[in-house]
Design a protein around this motif. Structure first.
Motif, PDB file in Angstrom:
ATOM      1  N   PHE A  91       5.471  -4.626  -6.089  1.00 39.45           N
ATOM      2  CA  PHE A  91       6.693  -5.167  -6.669  1.00 39.45           C
ATOM      3  C   PHE A  91       6.350  -5.938  -7.949  1.00 39.45           C
ATOM      4  N   ASP A  92       7.365  -6.380  -8.665  1.00 32.46           N
ATOM      5  CA  ASP A  92       7.133  -7.095  -9.923  1.00 32.46           C
ATOM      6  C   ASP A  92       6.238  -8.316  -9.741  1.00 32.46           C
ATOM      7  N   ASP A  93       6.335  -8.967  -8.585  1.00 32.26           N
ATOM      8  CA  ASP A  93       5.547 -10.182  -8.363  1.00 32.26           C
ATOM      9  C   ASP A  93       4.302  -9.946  -7.511  1.00 32.26           C
ATOM     10  N   SER A  94       3.922  -8.671  -7.301  1.00 35.24           N
ATOM     11  CA  SER A  94       2.726  -8.372  -6.496  1.00 35.24           C
ATOM     12  C   SER A  94       1.467  -8.850  -7.208  1.00 35.24           C
ATOM     13  N   LYS A  95       0.504  -9.290  -6.395  1.00 36.24           N
ATOM     14  CA  LYS A  95      -0.793  -9.698  -6.925  1.00 36.24           C
ATOM     15  C   LYS A  95      -1.790  -8.551  -6.684  1.00 36.24           C
ATOM     16  N   PRO A  96      -2.895  -8.518  -7.451  1.00 32.22           N
ATOM     17  CA  PRO A  96      -3.813  -7.367  -7.393  1.00 32.22           C
ATOM     18  C   PRO A  96      -4.305  -6.969  -6.004  1.00 32.22           C
ATOM     19  N   TYR A  97      -4.554  -7.948  -5.132  1.00 38.47           N
ATOM     20  CA  TYR A  97      -5.106  -7.593  -3.828  1.00 38.47           C
ATOM     21  C   TYR A  97      -4.143  -7.891  -2.680  1.00 38.47           C
ATOM     22  N   ASP A  98      -2.836  -7.874  -3.004  1.00 39.30           N
ATOM     23  CA  ASP A  98      -1.836  -7.905  -1.937  1.00 39.30           C
ATOM     24  C   ASP A  98      -1.981  -6.632  -1.100  1.00 39.30           C
ATOM     25  N   PHE A  99      -1.689  -6.761   0.202  1.00 36.44           N
ATOM     26  CA  PHE A  99      -1.848  -5.605   1.089  1.00 36.44           C
ATOM     27  C   PHE A  99      -0.726  -4.596   0.856  1.00 36.44           C
ATOM     28  N   PRO A 100      -1.073  -3.344   0.502  1.00 39.08           N
ATOM     29  CA  PRO A 100      -0.040  -2.307   0.340  1.00 39.08           C
ATOM     30  C   PRO A 100       0.253  -1.659   1.695  1.00 39.08           C
ATOM     31  N   ALA A 101       1.501  -1.735   2.124  1.00 40.01           N
ATOM     32  CA  ALA A 101       1.849  -1.326   3.486  1.00 40.01           C
ATOM     33  C   ALA A 101       1.923   0.182   3.686  1.00 40.01           C
ATOM     34  N   ALA A 102       1.921   0.952   2.598  1.00 34.97           N
ATOM     35  CA  ALA A 102       2.124   2.400   2.757  1.00 34.97           C
ATOM     36  C   ALA A 102       1.044   3.217   2.055  1.00 34.97           C
ATOM     37  N   THR A 103      -0.218   2.819   2.182  1.00 36.30           N
ATOM     38  CA  THR A 103      -1.307   3.653   1.678  1.00 36.30           C
ATOM     39  C   THR A 103      -1.348   4.936   2.498  1.00 36.30           C
ATOM     40  N   PHE A 104      -1.385   6.082   1.804  1.00 33.05           N
ATOM     41  CA  PHE A 104      -1.329   7.335   2.563  1.00 33.05           C
ATOM     42  C   PHE A 104      -1.796   8.517   1.730  1.00 33.05           C
ATOM     43  N   SER A 105      -2.365   9.483   2.426  1.00 26.87           N
ATOM     44  CA  SER A 105      -2.674  10.786   1.840  1.00 26.87           C
ATOM     45  C   SER A 105      -2.499  11.832   2.918  1.00 26.87           C
ATOM     46  N   ARG A 106      -1.874  12.921   2.545  1.00 26.60           N
ATOM     47  CA  ARG A 106      -1.730  14.012   3.515  1.00 26.60           C
ATOM     48  C   ARG A 106      -3.005  14.843   3.597  1.00 26.60           C
ATOM     49  N   CYS A 107      -3.966  14.573   2.708  1.00 24.92           N
ATOM     50  CA  CYS A 107      -5.244  15.306   2.655  1.00 24.92           C
ATOM     51  C   CYS A 107      -5.028  16.806   2.494  1.00 24.92           C
ATOM     52  N   SER A 108      -3.836  17.177   2.056  1.00 23.99           N
ATOM     53  CA  SER A 108      -3.543  18.594   1.823  1.00 23.99           C
ATOM     54  C   SER A 108      -2.691  18.780   0.568  1.00 23.99           C
ATOM     55  N   SER A 109      -2.175  17.668   0.040  1.00 18.10           N
ATOM     56  CA  SER A 109      -1.390  17.746  -1.199  1.00 18.10           C
ATOM     57  C   SER A 109      -2.360  17.876  -2.360  1.00 18.10           C
ATOM     58  N   LYS A 110      -2.365  19.048  -2.981  1.00 18.39           N
ATOM     59  CA  LYS A 110      -3.368  19.342  -4.002  1.00 18.39           C
ATOM     60  C   LYS A 110      -2.823  19.120  -5.405  1.00 18.39           C
TER      61      LYS A 110
END
Length: 201
Positions: A161-180
């Motif tokens: 978000f606009d007020d996020s700090k560099p090492y704030d925890f991102p709640a939706a880190t994700f990879s489908r490991c198939s999206s090329k």
């Protein structure tokens, strides 16, 4: 009819046994991954715990490595020593890269640190009258890893978000490991993560 019930019972029993095995295997693999992560950062952690002087050059070695960058900032923050963290890595993009690398290493995901990773772009998504941001990366693994044949794959980190700090925890880190890369645009992958991961948490 009795034989059918016996067969069904055996199948159900095998499924239960497999689920129990996977649960304990997952717990063991997770513990091993966490132990490995701690060992990477252990010398710095022990110096902080013992109150010994630490130079910015020592911290730089850990901050440069995307495997230890996020944890380095976290333990410096816990010891109120964040002034030692190098400014060139004090960015949301740097924190997001490290977060994705650590997420990919988890046993239920890629199960290893990617062999190469690059930032592609920051994607802005309108949500609830505000802007949210996602950082999209491309990463790849070398043979003999099972994902090597996929080439460059996409990973998404956010929301920020606009007020996020560099090492704030991102709640939706994700990879489908198939999206090329080349098959799906970064904007579309970020949108998929926003709608299918972030909004469902």
């Amino acid at each position: 009819m009795k034989i059918v019930f016996i067969i069904i019972g055996i199948i159900v029993l095998l499924i239960v046994i497999f689920m129990i095995y996977r649960y304990f295997a997952f717990k063991r693999e997770s513990a091993e991954t966490n132990k490995l992560r701690f060992e990477r950062i252990q010398p710095l952690y022990e110096k902080l715990e013992s109150g010994n002087e630490i130079s910015k050059e020592e911290v730089l070695k850990y901050a440069k490595d995307n495997k230890t960058r996020e944890m380095t900032y976290q333990i410096l923050s816990e010891h109120k020593k964040t002034e030692l963290f190098p400014k060139e890595y004090l960015t949301i993009e740097s924190g997001a890269e490290s977060n994705l690398v650590n997420w990919l290493e988890f046993p239920t995901e890629l199960d290893k640190v990617p062999d190469d990773i690059e930032h592609l772009k920051r994607v802005t998504i309108k949500f609830d009258g505000n802007d949210v941001f996602y950082h999209v990366f491309k990463y790849m693994t070398n043979e003999p890893h099972w994902a090597a044949e996929n080439g460059w794959m996409l990973g998404v980190v956010g929301p920020y978000f606009d007020d996020s700090k560099p090492y704030d925890f991102p709640a939706a880190t994700f990879s489908r490991c198939s999206s090329k890369v080349g098959e799906i645009e970064p904007e579309n992958e970020a949108k998929w993560v926003h709608e299918n991961i972030a909004l469902k948490r």
